[in-house]
Design a protein around this motif. Structure first.
Motif, PDB file in Angstrom:
ATOM      1  N   SER A  59      59.693  61.494  28.105  1.00 20.44           N
ATOM      2  CA  SER A  59      59.573  59.662  27.449  1.00 20.44           C
ATOM      3  C   SER A  59      61.068  59.519  27.835  1.00 20.44           C
ATOM      4  O   SER A  59      62.255  60.025  28.138  1.00 20.44           O
ATOM      5  CB  SER A  59      59.633  59.874  25.617  1.00 20.44           C
ATOM      6  OG  SER A  59      60.606  60.604  25.679  1.00 20.44           O
ATOM      7  N   PRO A  60      61.171  58.140  28.562  1.00 10.80           N
ATOM      8  CA  PRO A  60      61.568  57.592  29.406  1.00 10.80           C
ATOM      9  C   PRO A  60      62.088  57.052  27.494  1.00 10.80           C
ATOM     10  O   PRO A  60      62.380  56.646  27.071  1.00 10.80           O
ATOM     11  CB  PRO A  60      61.110  56.453  30.241  1.00 10.80           C
ATOM     12  CG  PRO A  60      59.775  56.362  29.327  1.00 10.80           C
ATOM     13  CD  PRO A  60      59.312  57.165  28.678  1.00 10.80           C
ATOM     14  N   ARG A  61      63.944  56.853  28.541  1.00 12.06           N
ATOM     15  CA  ARG A  61      64.788  55.759  27.201  1.00 12.06           C
ATOM     16  C   ARG A  61      65.522  55.014  28.121  1.00 12.06           C
ATOM     17  O   ARG A  61      65.745  55.360  29.476  1.00 12.06           O
ATOM     18  CB  ARG A  61      65.935  57.554  27.504  1.00 12.06           C
ATOM     19  CG  ARG A  61      66.779  57.632  25.709  1.00 12.06           C
ATOM     20  CD  ARG A  61      67.397  59.191  25.579  1.00 12.06           C
ATOM     21  NE  ARG A  61      68.616  59.114  26.617  1.00 12.06           N
ATOM     22  CZ  ARG A  61      69.935  59.418  26.400  1.00 12.06           C
ATOM     23  NH1 ARG A  61      70.433  59.128  24.942  1.00 12.06           N
ATOM     24  NH2 ARG A  61      70.783  59.815  26.868  1.00 12.06           N
ATOM     25  N   LEU A  97      71.303  50.467  22.388  1.00 15.18           N
ATOM     26  CA  LEU A  97      69.818  52.139  23.563  1.00 15.18           C
ATOM     27  C   LEU A  97      68.591  50.823  22.262  1.00 15.18           C
ATOM     28  O   LEU A  97      68.528  50.363  21.488  1.00 15.18           O
ATOM     29  CB  LEU A  97      70.549  52.608  21.561  1.00 15.18           C
ATOM     30  CG  LEU A  97      69.632  54.231  21.192  1.00 15.18           C
ATOM     31  CD1 LEU A  97      69.925  54.470  22.660  1.00 15.18           C
ATOM     32  CD2 LEU A  97      69.557  55.017  20.245  1.00 15.18           C
ATOM     33  N   VAL A 126      64.894  51.913  21.077  1.00 15.73           N
ATOM     34  CA  VAL A 126      63.797  52.805  20.766  1.00 15.73           C
ATOM     35  C   VAL A 126      62.420  51.768  20.217  1.00 15.73           C
ATOM     36  O   VAL A 126      61.854  51.166  20.146  1.00 15.73           O
ATOM     37  CB  VAL A 126      64.285  52.780  18.922  1.00 15.73           C
ATOM     38  CG1 VAL A 126      65.023  53.662  18.691  1.00 15.73           C
ATOM     39  CG2 VAL A 126      64.164  51.685  17.727  1.00 15.73           C
ATOM     40  N   ARG A 127      62.009  52.736  20.504  1.00 13.04           N
ATOM     41  CA  ARG A 127      59.962  52.925  20.401  1.00 13.04           C
ATOM     42  C   ARG A 127      59.838  52.733  18.981  1.00 13.04           C
ATOM     43  O   ARG A 127      60.491  53.139  18.158  1.00 13.04           O
ATOM     44  CB  ARG A 127      59.296  53.581  21.326  1.00 13.04           C
ATOM     45  CG  ARG A 127      58.786  53.851  22.125  1.00 13.04           C
ATOM     46  CD  ARG A 127      58.239  54.120  23.291  1.00 13.04           C
ATOM     47  NE  ARG A 127      59.348  55.336  22.681  1.00 13.04           N
ATOM     48  CZ  ARG A 127      59.392  56.355  23.720  1.00 13.04           C
ATOM     49  NH1 ARG A 127      59.731  55.510  25.005  1.00 13.04           N
ATOM     50  NH2 ARG A 127      59.885  57.368  23.687  1.00 13.04           N
ATOM     51  N   GLU A 172      59.411  55.800  17.156  1.00 14.01           N
ATOM     52  CA  GLU A 172      61.269  56.619  16.818  1.00 14.01           C
ATOM     53  C   GLU A 172      62.075  55.098  15.469  1.00 14.01           C
ATOM     54  O   GLU A 172      63.272  55.551  15.730  1.00 14.01           O
ATOM     55  CB  GLU A 172      62.458  56.732  17.642  1.00 14.01           C
ATOM     56  CG  GLU A 172      61.469  57.071  18.670  1.00 14.01           C
ATOM     57  CD  GLU A 172      61.612  58.015  20.094  1.00 14.01           C
ATOM     58  OE1 GLU A 172      62.648  56.303  20.387  1.00 14.01           O
ATOM     59  OE2 GLU A 172      60.834  57.444  20.617  1.00 14.01           O
ATOM     60  N   PRO A 231      64.449  53.999  13.029  1.00 14.51           N
ATOM     61  CA  PRO A 231      65.303  54.850  12.453  1.00 14.51           C
ATOM     62  C   PRO A 231      65.292  54.208  10.785  1.00 14.51           C
ATOM     63  O   PRO A 231      66.310  55.611  10.157  1.00 14.51           O
ATOM     64  CB  PRO A 231      66.108  54.933  12.998  1.00 14.51           C
ATOM     65  CG  PRO A 231      66.600  53.461  13.989  1.00 14.51           C
ATOM     66  CD  PRO A 231      65.225  53.043  13.900  1.00 14.51           C
ATOM     67  N   VAL A 282      71.082  48.548  17.523  1.00 13.18           N
ATOM     68  CA  VAL A 282      69.929  49.463  18.763  1.00 13.18           C
ATOM     69  C   VAL A 282      68.963  48.140  18.220  1.00 13.18           C
ATOM     70  O   VAL A 282      68.670  47.263  16.655  1.00 13.18           O
ATOM     71  CB  VAL A 282      68.953  50.030  17.082  1.00 13.18           C
ATOM     72  CG1 VAL A 282      67.534  50.382  17.155  1.00 13.18           C
ATOM     73  CG2 VAL A 282      69.547  50.945  17.440  1.00 13.18           C
ATOM     74  N   LEU A 300      68.672  61.377  12.650  1.00  7.50           N
ATOM     75  CA  LEU A 300      69.090  60.554  13.080  1.00  7.50           C
ATOM     76  C   LEU A 300      69.139  60.278  14.578  1.00  7.50           C
ATOM     77  O   LEU A 300      68.924  60.094  15.277  1.00  7.50           O
ATOM     78  CB  LEU A 300      69.615  59.747  12.434  1.00  7.50           C
ATOM     79  CG  LEU A 300      70.259  58.294  12.929  1.00  7.50           C
ATOM     80  CD1 LEU A 300      69.376  57.453  12.925  1.00  7.50           C
ATOM     81  CD2 LEU A 300      72.080  57.969  11.989  1.00  7.50           C
ATOM     82  N   SER A 335      66.096  61.162  16.396  1.00 11.39           N
ATOM     83  CA  SER A 335      64.227  59.771  16.190  1.00 11.39           C
ATOM     84  C   SER A 335      65.378  59.032  17.353  1.00 11.39           C
ATOM     85  O   SER A 335      64.477  58.405  17.902  1.00 11.39           O
ATOM     86  CB  SER A 335      64.745  59.118  15.082  1.00 11.39           C
ATOM     87  OG  SER A 335      65.595  58.518  14.458  1.00 11.39           O
TER      88      SER A 335
END
Lengths: 382, 100
Positions: free
Chosen positions: A91-93, A110, A112-113, A116, A118, A179, B41, B44
């Motif tokens: 998966s791309p980051r 960062l 996030v999808r 994910e 958090p 994030v 964490l 994820s």
């Protein structure tokens, strides 16, 4: 036994006769052991923390090298990588750095999808929301509900509502994080469609990670796969007491100690030589004199070792190593609070013992042995 | 007797150290639970590095640095290459507010 105790008593009386000199010696010796033990404990604890946490880092991270530098990765590499047997998913980051001119701090931004996400208790982030690390929160005086303003590449200030702040207990991972939602970060950094910063590859069998990394490199020559083992090794060598950053801090303290021990080893004071001569003249054996000097060294070094180790432990694990923080911090505006898991192994205590007590004992006994072997008259007259 | 006082001091210090090690062992177990929680964490957020040094990208993400230059781009920083260690930091980099 009583004989040994009497010699110990005599050695202690000798130390008390030169009490200010020996007290100064004990303080300097304890201070050196405190510095060396603090460095050893801190680096070992950081190494163990990195080892434990980064076991969950991605099995393989794939970067792209173009003209000798990192470049954005085409997302269609995912198909090539997933076709390799043993790969579960790729998966791309999306992530990057942001220099905040208001605070002078560097943030790690960062993406996030939703899957994910958090933050417990919430399922998703809004496109204009962000989560921030405790360091970002403290530096920018931001709380949940405030706005974090970041300037995009076009020079437009973009406000992001703070939806949550990571707790300080996770600051070693999240201190400088901002994030954002994946779509938001792509828009903010203007990452072209079809590209990502790097790819993260999940592998079914951990023993196949290296083989799969080789296959990725074969299939995509401009790629640079970084395995989890390499990540772990990076931190192992970074915090190893025999290399890198630690050695540069450690070597100063160690050199100071060796100069201290060398000074001791190069000779006895006139008073000490006379004392040895008198003792020999009144009938002490050379072995008794050696034992007395052994006790003198042992008294000082055992007290210094215990004091230095205890204060080093308290400094690192109870106070968060405030004296080493500025040395470690460098230019970093954001620096996590070092609340480390106390991990002490017998090996460390032994390293400390062999680096400090053994050379000091040798440095105390060697010149005394030389003096004890000489004729008492010659020793007194000299 | 001086040796008695010395032995008492030695035993006291040894007991303090032993107590600290036991406290460390107990605290270590509690902290282990916290760190195990943090592993989720890491998974994820797909994190690769600890957030310790944020001053430069190669110190923020040491595991992700270039192949050819472990410590690059910053004169005066810790360097693998001797020249980087002796070139001082440009004054404008010391004053972040002046960076356009």
């Amino acid at each position: 036994m009583r004989r040994h105790l009497f010699i110990l008593e005599f050695a202690l009386s000798g130390l008390c006769r030169r009490r200010y000199k020996n007290l100064a010696l004990l303080v300097a010796y304890s201070l050196l052991i405190f510095i060396i033990s603090s460095i050893l404990f801190l680096t070992h604890a950081l190494k163990r923390e990195a080892e434990l946490l980064l076991q969950s880092s991605p099995e393989i991270t794939v970067q792209r090298l173009m003209a000798g530098r990192h470049a954005l990765v085409p997302v269609d590499w995912v198909d090539t990588i997933v076709s390799i047997p043993g790969v579960i998913d790729a998966s791309p980051r999306y992530w990057g750095y942001y220099y905040d001119p208001f605070t002078g701090a560097n943030f790690t931004v960062l993406g996030v999808r939703s899957s994910e996400f958090p933050l417990k208790g919430r399922e998703d982030l809004d496109p204009e929301d962000c989560l921030i690390g405790s360091g970002v929160s403290e530096t920018g005086l931001l709380r949940t509900g405030d706005s974090l303003v970041m300037v995009d590449p076009e020079g437009i200030a973009r406000p992001f509502r703070v939806a949550g702040v990571f707790s300080t207990s996770s600051s070693i991972l999240t201190n400088d994080l901002v994030v954002l939602k994946e779509e938001t970060i792509k828009r903010f950094f203007q990452i072209p469609e079809g590209y990502a910063v790097d790819l993260v590859v999940r592998v079914a069998n951990p023993s196949e990670i290296d083989t799969i990394a080789k296959k990725i490199k074969e299939k995509i020559p401009s790629s640079r796969p970084i395995t989890r083992t390499e990540i772990l090794r990076t931190y192992e060598s970074l915090f190893d007491w025999r290399s890198g950053m630690v050695l540069s801090m450690f070597i100063g303290a160690l050199l100071a100690f060796f100069i201290f021990a060398w000074d001791k080893a190069t000779g006895l004071s006139a008073e000490e030589r006379r004392e040895i001569g008198v003792l020999k003249a009144i009938g002490w054996d050379s072995s008794d004199i050696m034992e007395m000097k052994f006790w003198e060294g042992l008294v000082l070094s055992s007290l210094a070792y215990l004091t230095g180790t205890i204060t080093g432990f308290v400094h690192v694990f109870m106070l968060g190593a405030p004296l080493l923080e500025s040395a470690l911090k460098g230019w970093s505006v954001l620096f996590p609070s070092l609340k480390l898991r106390p991990v002490i192994e017998v090996y460390q205590l032994m390293v400390l013992l062999f680096l400090t007590v053994v050379p000091y004992m040798a440095a105390t006994i060697a010149p005394s042995w030389k003096a004890a072997m000489t004729d008492p008259e010659e020793v007194i007259r000299s | 007797m001086k040796y008695r006082r010395f032995l008492i001091l030695l035993i006291t210090e040894s007991l303090i150290l032993l107590g600290l090690l036991l406290w460390g062992h107990y605290r270590g177990q509690t902290e282990f639970v916290r760190l195990t929680g943090l592993k989720d964490l890491v998974t994820s957020l797909m994190l690769t590095d600890l957030s310790i040094w944020t001053e430069a990208r190669y110190t923020r993400h040491p595991s992700q640095t270039d192949l050819f230059s472990a410590f690059q781009d910053c004169p005066g920083c810790l360097e693998h290459f001797p020249s980087g260690s002796i070139v001082s930091v440009p004054p404008h980099l010391r004053r972040p507010e002046e960076i356009p």
